[in-house]
Design a protein around this motif. Structure first.
Motif, short mmCIF file in Angstrom:
data_model
loop_
_atom_site.label_atom_id
_atom_site.label_comp_id
_atom_site.label_asym_id
_atom_site.label_seq_id
_atom_site.Cartn_x
_atom_site.Cartn_y
_atom_site.Cartn_z
N LEU A 142 0.79 -1.23 0.00
CA LEU A 142 0.00 0.00 0.00
C LEU A 142 0.83 1.28 0.00
N MET A 143 2.02 1.23 0.57
CA MET A 143 2.77 2.47 0.71
C MET A 143 3.19 3.09 -0.63
N PRO A 144 3.66 2.31 -1.62
CA PRO A 144 4.05 2.93 -2.89
C PRO A 144 2.91 3.70 -3.58
N PRO A 145 1.72 3.10 -3.76
CA PRO A 145 0.66 3.88 -4.40
C PRO A 145 0.21 5.08 -3.54
N LEU A 146 0.31 4.94 -2.21
CA LEU A 146 -0.07 6.07 -1.36
C LEU A 146 0.90 7.24 -1.56
N LEU A 147 2.20 6.95 -1.54
CA LEU A 147 3.19 8.02 -1.72
C LEU A 147 3.05 8.66 -3.09
N ALA A 148 2.75 7.87 -4.10
CA ALA A 148 2.56 8.42 -5.44
C ALA A 148 1.35 9.34 -5.47
N LEU A 149 0.28 8.93 -4.80
CA LEU A 149 -0.93 9.77 -4.75
C LEU A 149 -0.65 11.08 -4.00
N LEU A 150 0.02 10.97 -2.87
CA LEU A 150 0.24 12.15 -2.04
C LEU A 150 1.17 13.16 -2.68
N GLU A 151 2.00 12.72 -3.61
CA GLU A 151 2.86 13.68 -4.33
C GLU A 151 2.00 14.74 -5.02
N LYS A 152 0.81 14.34 -5.49
CA LYS A 152 -0.10 15.29 -6.15
C LYS A 152 -0.65 16.32 -5.16
N TYR A 153 -0.60 15.96 -3.87
CA TYR A 153 -1.20 16.84 -2.84
C TYR A 153 -0.17 17.33 -1.83
N ARG A 154 1.09 17.36 -2.26
CA ARG A 154 2.16 17.82 -1.37
C ARG A 154 1.88 19.23 -0.84
N PHE A 155 1.19 20.03 -1.66
CA PHE A 155 0.93 21.42 -1.28
C PHE A 155 0.12 21.53 0.02
N MET A 156 -0.57 20.47 0.40
CA MET A 156 -1.37 20.56 1.63
C MET A 156 -0.95 19.57 2.70
N VAL A 157 0.09 18.74 2.44
CA VAL A 157 0.51 17.78 3.46
C VAL A 157 1.96 18.00 3.92
N ASP A 158 2.72 18.76 3.18
CA ASP A 158 4.14 18.96 3.49
C ASP A 158 4.33 20.26 4.27
N PHE B 248 10.74 3.79 10.08
CA PHE B 248 10.03 5.07 10.07
C PHE B 248 10.84 6.17 9.37
N GLU B 249 12.14 6.15 9.62
CA GLU B 249 12.98 7.24 9.12
C GLU B 249 13.20 7.18 7.60
N LYS B 250 12.81 6.08 6.97
CA LYS B 250 12.98 5.94 5.52
C LYS B 250 11.95 6.76 4.73
N PHE B 251 10.90 7.18 5.42
CA PHE B 251 9.79 7.82 4.72
C PHE B 251 9.87 9.35 4.83
N PRO B 252 9.17 10.05 3.93
CA PRO B 252 9.23 11.52 3.97
C PRO B 252 8.84 12.06 5.34
N ALA B 253 9.34 13.24 5.67
CA ALA B 253 9.09 13.85 6.98
C ALA B 253 7.61 14.08 7.23
N TRP B 254 6.83 14.20 6.14
CA TRP B 254 5.40 14.48 6.30
C TRP B 254 4.54 13.22 6.36
N ILE B 255 5.18 12.08 6.49
CA ILE B 255 4.47 10.82 6.74
C ILE B 255 4.65 10.47 8.22
N TYR B 256 3.51 10.29 8.89
CA TYR B 256 3.54 9.97 10.33
C TYR B 256 2.92 8.59 10.55
N PHE B 257 3.17 8.06 11.75
CA PHE B 257 2.66 6.73 12.07
C PHE B 257 1.92 6.76 13.42
#
Length: 636
Positions: free
Chosen positions: A137-153, A175-184
């Motif tokens: 699930l993480m790859p398609p999620l990160l790809a989707l969120l790239e389109k919405y970086r303006f509101m999540v980063d 955890f540290e492998k993922f972008p700073a704007w991804i939380y768990f």
């Protein structure tokens, strides 16, 4: 009494802000704002989490417009898209993360100027519960969120939407492998490193890990302490704490808050919205307590033949909830609670539904029920004799006092009759011909901001031998037989906004003016704005007004003991707000209540009496009985 009055007056003058003295507002406009005006957003320590939001009848929008700041979405990958569903068999066409959540949220984010909510006290997070392996699930999620970086980063926007992953998460070590704007979604008991902690958006746990508590009462002390420790630990590292599997009720939400839980789980966002929207205004903690008078009880319950004076104190809108809240806020003390003779009055009018103040005041003033919107008239609109007019031939003088507009329904019911309680000018002008009321005190009706109308009213009142003092000092010093003191705006504002103890002051002054005239007196003094606090559903407003009223009750009890022939009656014309108490703490003066309504209710209201004849006001009775019993006492 005179020395006490002078000291109170001087204290009030010194404490009243100059800006309040300079203003004059229309109290009717202020009342309308309380009932229907927009409420100022207020920050509260707990926030709403829409559990399994995709199962709402209207996913996303129901929770969003209910102000939920966390929205939970279970995710599956289906045909290269992320779908929201509880399990794979329930995947529905179109219910994708992008179509249902990200796209509409992005539109709102832009409309709100770069933030999720127009209300700046709120921020939003999406809790994405992975129902399949994160590697899928993480790859398609990160790809989707790239389109919405303006509101999540947070590097791009100052108020980002927080994206929190839960369920089948990556191991903590990744955890540290993922972008700073991804939380768990963290868990208690894990010792996160400083870097890992930066990716922890919240800490969650199952309530069943601690207790079988079903939301009624509270969990066991041991369970509460364990939950508190976990919540406190999360707070220390700056992370909110959540429990899932909790019940849904105000008691549950309150108890969770007390244990330190930040996120309140709900499957009913609209119900939780109602609770959260009124949470701040439903609470009050008294910063200052006041001393209450200790009655002697020498004249209390004595033969009714000894009654010379009656002081009728009406707490407009004051029910049992208001009284108990006032006692709690003053750390267990109130003048009203010292009164031993207690009854209950039914407040219904001839109209369907609940009474208004016109019909409620009229029933007390005339002994007959009437329709709402009317003042001291019968069901056919004919004028009814009022207490002051009936008592005048007996040599009884009358004073009427209110902390509201003098033409408002409750005071007006005692000095005039009219088919329309809102006919402020006609009601006020009736005083040009009034022969049975000696002293009137209350706010200037709004219509008389018009200079010409005011001049006309003043001229008519003076022709009727009323003196119109401009200040408290002038009123207190006046020797006139008839006085109308129109209070300035500074003395009709809410107590919480700077009004001093004008009700107590003017009650003392009115007693001093009437106690040696003729054969006795009747005084009606109204705490008008208790009602306004109920309409506003605001605990601070309600309680500060109730406590101000209770101080006046103390002055009445004091005089009753000094005089020995005075009966004090304390009651309400109706209850406002359907106020119930959820939580109180007498040690700290804390109160949390729930206003089930912003209008009058049909609940019976307490009637408290002190002095000779007080025993006649116990039991249950209709509000019209107040009139009958007062007249019976004066005629003995």
């Amino acid at each position: 009494m005179k020395i006490r009055l002078i000291s109170i007056l001087l204290g009030t003058l010194l404490c009243t802000p100059v800006w309040l003295l300079a203003q004059q507002a229309d109290m009717h406009y202020r009342f309308e704002q309380l009932m229907f005006g927009e409420k100022q957003p207020m920050s509260v320590p707990v926030r709403g989490h829409s559990h399994n939001d995709y199962e709402q009848a209207i996913p996303f929008f129901a929770a969003y417009h209910a102000g939920m700041e966390s929205i939970e979405i279970d995710l599956f990958l289906h045909r290269d898209s992320l779908y929201a569903a509880h399990d794979r068999t329930k995947i529905k066409q179109g219910l994708t993360l992008e179509d249902t959540y990200m796209r509409p949220l992005a539109k709102l984010f832009k409309e709100n100027g770069g933030k999720a909510f127009a209300d700046e006290t709120k921020q939003l997070q999406l809790l994405l519960d992975f129902k399949e392996d994160y590697k899928k699930l993480m790859p398609p999620l990160l790809a989707l969120l790239e389109k919405y970086r303006f509101m999540v980063d947070p590097q791009i926007t100052a108020q980002p939407v927080k994206m929190v992953i839960s369920g089948n998460m990556p191991p903590v070590s990744e955890f540290e492998k993922f972008p700073a704007w991804i939380y768990f979604d963290g868990r208690p008991g894990i010792a996160y490193t400083a870097e890992q902690q930066k990716h922890v958006g919240m800490i969650s746990d199952d309530l069943k890990s601690y207790t079988t508590w079903n939301g009624k009462g509270v969990p066991s002390p041991a369970a509460m302490q364990k939950i508190k420790r976990e919540a406190q630990h999360a707070k220390m590292i700056g992370i909110p704490f959540r429990l899932w599997g909790t019940a849904e009720s105000p008691n549950t939400w309150l108890t969770l808050e007390k244990m330190g839980v930040t996120w309140l789980n709900t499957d009913y966002p609209v119900l939780l919205k109602e609770y959260l929207d009124h949470l701040a205004s439903s609470r009050y903690r008294s910063s200052n307590t006041y001393d209450v008078y200790q009655p002697t009880y020498v004249s209390d319950g004595r033969s009714a033949h000894g009654v010379k004076n009656v002081i009728l104190l009406i707490g407009d809108g004051m029910g049992m909830g208001h009284i108990q809240a006032a006692i709690s806020a003053n750390k267990g003390l109130a003048n009203m609670s010292r009164m031993k003779h207690i009854g209950f009055s039914f407040t219904s009018s001839l109209s369907p539904g609940n009474t208004d103040s016109g019909a409620g005041g009229s029933a007390i003033a005339t002994g007959q029920k009437t329709f709402n919107e009317q003042l001291s008239v019968d069901s056919s609109g004919n004028a009814l004799p009022r207490i002051p007019a009936i008592l005048r031939p007996l040599g009884i003088r009358t004073g009427i006092i209110t902390t509201g507009d003098l033409s408002d329904a409750t005071p007006a019911a005692f000095y005039t009759s009219h088919k329309d309680r809102n006919a402020s000018e006609a009601i006020s002008e009736s005083l040009m011909h009034n022969e049975d009321t000696d002293i009137l005190i209350g706010g200037k009706p709004g219509a008389y901001q018009d200079v010409e109308k005011w001049k006309k009213l003043v001229a008519g009142l003076k022709r009727n031998n009323f003196e119109l003092p401009d200040t408290k000092q002038e009123f207190s010093a006046s020797k006139s037989e008839k006085s109308i003191y129109f209070l300035p705006d500074s003395l009709t504002r809410p107590v919480k906004d700077g009004r001093g103890p004008i009700l107590s002051e003017t009650l003392i002054a009115t007693i001093e003016k009437l106690q040696n005239r003729d054969k006795g007196f009747f005084i009606m003094a109204e705490g008008a704005q208790i009602d306004w606090g109920g309409h506003a559903r605001n605990m601070e407003y309600t309680l500060t007004e109730t406590q101000d009223f209770d101080r006046a009750v103390g002055e009445a009890l004091r005089f009753a003991d000094e005089d020995g022939n005075t009966l004090v009656i304390v009651l309400a014309d109706h209850e406002t707000g359907a106020l119930s108490l959820i939580d109180t703490d007498w040690q700290s003066g804390y109160v949390q209540g729930n206003f089930a309504s912003n209008d009058h209710s049909s609940m019976a209201v307490p009637v408290m009496a002190y002095g000779p004849g007080a025993q006649l006001f116990t039991g249950f009775f209709q509000n019209t009985a107040i009139f009958d019993r007062i007249l019976t006492l004066f005629r003995k």
